[in-house]
Every structure is written in structure tokens, then in C-alpha cells.
Design a protein around this motif. Sequence first.
Motif, PDB file in Angstrom:
ATOM      1  N   UNK A 131       1.427  -1.529   0.004  1.00  0.00           N
ATOM      2  CA  UNK A 131      -0.162   0.143   0.005  1.00  0.00           C
ATOM      3  C   UNK A 131       0.871   1.465   0.503  1.00  0.00           C
ATOM      4  N   UNK A 132      -0.203   1.893  -0.233  1.00  0.00           N
ATOM      5  CA  UNK A 132       0.791   3.774  -0.656  1.00  0.00           C
ATOM      6  C   UNK A 132      -0.259   4.833   0.731  1.00  0.00           C
ATOM      7  N   UNK A 133       0.159   4.197   2.086  1.00  0.00           N
ATOM      8  CA  UNK A 133      -0.839   4.906   3.075  1.00  0.00           C
ATOM      9  C   UNK A 133      -0.328   6.112   3.809  1.00  0.00           C
ATOM     10  N   UNK A 134      -0.809   7.119   3.484  1.00  0.00           N
ATOM     11  CA  UNK A 134      -0.971   8.613   3.903  1.00  0.00           C
ATOM     12  C   UNK A 134      -1.702   8.883   4.522  1.00  0.00           C
ATOM     13  N   UNK A 135      -3.229   8.939   4.463  1.00  0.00           N
ATOM     14  CA  UNK A 135      -4.727   9.193   5.250  1.00  0.00           C
ATOM     15  C   UNK A 135      -5.399   8.062   5.767  1.00  0.00           C
ATOM     16  N   UNK A 136      -5.266   8.047   7.519  1.00  0.00           N
ATOM     17  CA  UNK A 136      -5.694   6.785   7.973  1.00  0.00           C
ATOM     18  C   UNK A 136      -7.271   6.180   7.208  1.00  0.00           C
ATOM     19  N   UNK A 137      -7.769   7.927   7.738  1.00  0.00           N
ATOM     20  CA  UNK A 137      -8.421   8.174   7.198  1.00  0.00           C
ATOM     21  C   UNK A 137      -9.494   8.665   5.364  1.00  0.00           C
ATOM     22  N   UNK A 138      -9.711   7.217   5.150  1.00  0.00           N
ATOM     23  CA  UNK A 138     -10.043   6.786   2.906  1.00  0.00           C
ATOM     24  C   UNK A 138     -10.048   5.702   2.883  1.00  0.00           C
ATOM     25  N   UNK A 139     -10.690   5.542   1.575  1.00  0.00           N
ATOM     26  CA  UNK A 139     -10.408   4.128   1.231  1.00  0.00           C
ATOM     27  C   UNK A 139      -9.376   3.031   1.253  1.00  0.00           C
ATOM     28  N   UNK A 140      -8.226   3.917   0.784  1.00  0.00           N
ATOM     29  CA  UNK A 140      -6.889   2.578   1.489  1.00  0.00           C
ATOM     30  C   UNK A 140      -7.148   2.735   2.687  1.00  0.00           C
ATOM     31  N   UNK A 141      -7.072   3.695   3.558  1.00  0.00           N
ATOM     32  CA  UNK A 141      -6.837   3.381   4.760  1.00  0.00           C
ATOM     33  C   UNK A 141      -8.240   2.145   5.967  1.00  0.00           C
ATOM     34  N   UNK A 142      -8.965   1.885   4.805  1.00  0.00           N
ATOM     35  CA  UNK A 142     -10.196   1.100   5.256  1.00  0.00           C
ATOM     36  C   UNK A 142      -9.937  -0.270   4.823  1.00  0.00           C
ATOM     37  N   UNK A 143      -9.120  -0.633   3.713  1.00  0.00           N
ATOM     38  CA  UNK A 143      -8.784  -1.122   3.169  1.00  0.00           C
ATOM     39  C   UNK A 143      -7.479  -1.859   3.169  1.00  0.00           C
ATOM     40  N   UNK A 144      -6.351  -0.969   3.854  1.00  0.00           N
ATOM     41  CA  UNK A 144      -5.298  -1.528   4.814  1.00  0.00           C
ATOM     42  C   UNK A 144      -5.635  -2.092   5.637  1.00  0.00           C
ATOM     43  N   UNK A 145      -7.213  -1.609   6.426  1.00  0.00           N
ATOM     44  CA  UNK A 145      -6.933  -1.784   8.161  1.00  0.00           C
ATOM     45  C   UNK A 145      -7.733  -3.838   7.571  1.00  0.00           C
ATOM     46  N   UNK A 146      -8.633  -3.713   6.843  1.00  0.00           N
ATOM     47  CA  UNK A 146      -9.559  -4.817   6.496  1.00  0.00           C
ATOM     48  C   UNK A 146      -7.945  -5.893   6.228  1.00  0.00           C
ATOM     49  N   UNK A 147      -7.617  -5.405   5.367  1.00  0.00           N
ATOM     50  CA  UNK A 147      -6.444  -6.538   4.973  1.00  0.00           C
ATOM     51  C   UNK A 147      -5.716  -7.199   6.367  1.00  0.00           C
ATOM     52  N   UNK A 148      -5.152  -6.097   7.162  1.00  0.00           N
ATOM     53  CA  UNK A 148      -5.163  -6.046   8.899  1.00  0.00           C
ATOM     54  C   UNK A 148      -6.046  -7.594   9.695  1.00  0.00           C
ATOM     55  N   UNK A 149      -6.973  -7.225   8.985  1.00  0.00           N
ATOM     56  CA  UNK A 149      -7.831  -8.089  10.470  1.00  0.00           C
ATOM     57  C   UNK A 149      -7.948  -9.342   9.372  1.00  0.00           C
ATOM     58  N   UNK A 150      -7.375  -9.798   7.834  1.00  0.00           N
ATOM     59  CA  UNK A 150      -7.417 -10.835   7.483  1.00  0.00           C
ATOM     60  C   UNK A 150      -6.179 -11.505   7.752  1.00  0.00           C
ATOM     61  N   UNK A 151      -5.653 -10.873   8.168  1.00  0.00           N
ATOM     62  CA  UNK A 151      -3.647 -11.945   8.327  1.00  0.00           C
ATOM     63  C   UNK A 151      -3.061 -11.739   7.490  1.00  0.00           C
ATOM     64  N   UNK A 152      -3.341 -10.164   6.453  1.00  0.00           N
ATOM     65  CA  UNK A 152      -2.237 -10.138   5.528  1.00  0.00           C
ATOM     66  C   UNK A 152      -0.530  -9.464   5.726  1.00  0.00           C
ATOM     67  N   UNK A 153      -0.684  -9.818   5.165  1.00  0.00           N
ATOM     68  CA  UNK A 153       1.044  -8.893   6.406  1.00  0.00           C
ATOM     69  C   UNK A 153       1.022  -7.696   5.118  1.00  0.00           C
ATOM     70  N   UNK A 154       0.942  -6.300   5.439  1.00  0.00           N
ATOM     71  CA  UNK A 154       0.680  -4.666   4.836  1.00  0.00           C
ATOM     72  C   UNK A 154       2.102  -4.158   4.912  1.00  0.00           C
ATOM     73  N   UNK A 155       2.340  -4.042   3.480  1.00  0.00           N
ATOM     74  CA  UNK A 155       4.054  -3.599   3.490  1.00  0.00           C
ATOM     75  C   UNK A 155       3.795  -1.691   3.154  1.00  0.00           C
ATOM     76  N   UNK A 156       3.756  -0.934   3.080  1.00  0.00           N
ATOM     77  CA  UNK A 156       3.613   0.632   2.859  1.00  0.00           C
ATOM     78  C   UNK A 156       4.388   1.181   2.965  1.00  0.00           C
ATOM     79  N   UNK A 157       4.396   1.338   1.581  1.00  0.00           N
ATOM     80  CA  UNK A 157       5.645   1.890   0.141  1.00  0.00           C
ATOM     81  C   UNK A 157       5.432   4.034   0.394  1.00  0.00           C
ATOM     82  N   UNK A 158       5.077   3.917   1.339  1.00  0.00           N
ATOM     83  CA  UNK A 158       4.654   5.349   1.742  1.00  0.00           C
ATOM     84  C   UNK A 158       5.410   6.261   2.889  1.00  0.00           C
ATOM     85  N   UNK A 159       6.162   5.464   3.638  1.00  0.00           N
ATOM     86  CA  UNK A 159       6.784   5.276   5.467  1.00  0.00           C
ATOM     87  C   UNK A 159       7.990   4.454   4.906  1.00  0.00           C
TER      88      UNK A 159
END
Length: 159
Positions: A131-159
Motif C-alpha cells: 500500500x501507499x497509505x498516507x491518510x488513515x481516514x480514506x478508502x485506502x485506510x479502510x482497505x489496509x485495516x481490513x487486510x490487517x484483520x484478515x492476516x495479510x502482511x501489509x507493506x506501506x511504501x509511503x513510510x
Amino acid sequence: MRANKDKTACFTGHRILSHKKIERIIKRLHEEIDRLIQQGVTVFLSGGALGFDQIAASLIISKKEQGVDIRLNFALPCRNQDEKWTGKQKQLYRSLLNEADEIYYVSEEYTSDCMKERNQYMVDNSVFCICALVKDISGTGHTVRYAQRQGLQVINVAK
């Protein structure tokens, strides 16, 4: 889509990314894609949206053109996702879709939930989420939180 979930990574990110950060994001994205390929990932899943999704898809196409044995699949919210885009945006989108190994449409037409359903489909069919997550309150933020709940390894290339 019949891709092996254990060998699949999906992309999610903002449509608009800071010009100050874009070069670093692309460099990190390139590095993470290479790392996942070395770990055996062979399928990359893009939602086709403007911004990060299309940047990521373009990198996968470039790697395929260099002979890397990977697949680019698209999970699209609806057939007319590009309806309100500019001519230039539509042209790029269609050129990316022409390079796809598979295209899956969540819905035939736009619905109020089709974007969210597309994002959930991508997460449900992947084990990695780049992901390229910069703003938590967004569709991207929602998708990343869902991915984390589903146990995916999340890699944020915007950090």
C-alpha cells in the motif's frame, strides 16, 4: 480469478500522492515488488484506479516486459470505472487493461458498494498487501485495516 492466493499480492493506495513523496514511493514499490517476487509471489492484483493502483500496475508490466514470469490481474469495481475520467486517463487505463492476464469485475455497473467490494475481493484473494497509505481516514485506510484483520502482511511504501 483462479490465482493461487498464497502467491498473490494486491495493491491499494491513494489516487493523489504528494509530488514530494512520489519518487521515494515508486523506489520503495519497486524494491518491495522485487522482494516479493524473490519470495515466490507470481500474481499481482490491481484495482485499476487512478494514482497508486496504476503506478503499481505499470511497474508489473515493465517487469513482465523484462522477462520476469509474473501475472498482472485486475479486480475492477465495475465495467465503467473510467466513465468520468479525462481522455488521457482513459487511454492510459485501457492500455494497462490490455496488458492484463485476467480481469475480474465486481459489478457490471457502478453501485455505492462496488469500490469497497473490489477492495475486499483483492484482500480476500491475497496474502500480501502493498500500500501507499498516507491518510488513515480514506478508502485506502479502510482497505489496509481490513487486510490487517484478515492476516495479510501489509507493506506501506509511503513510510
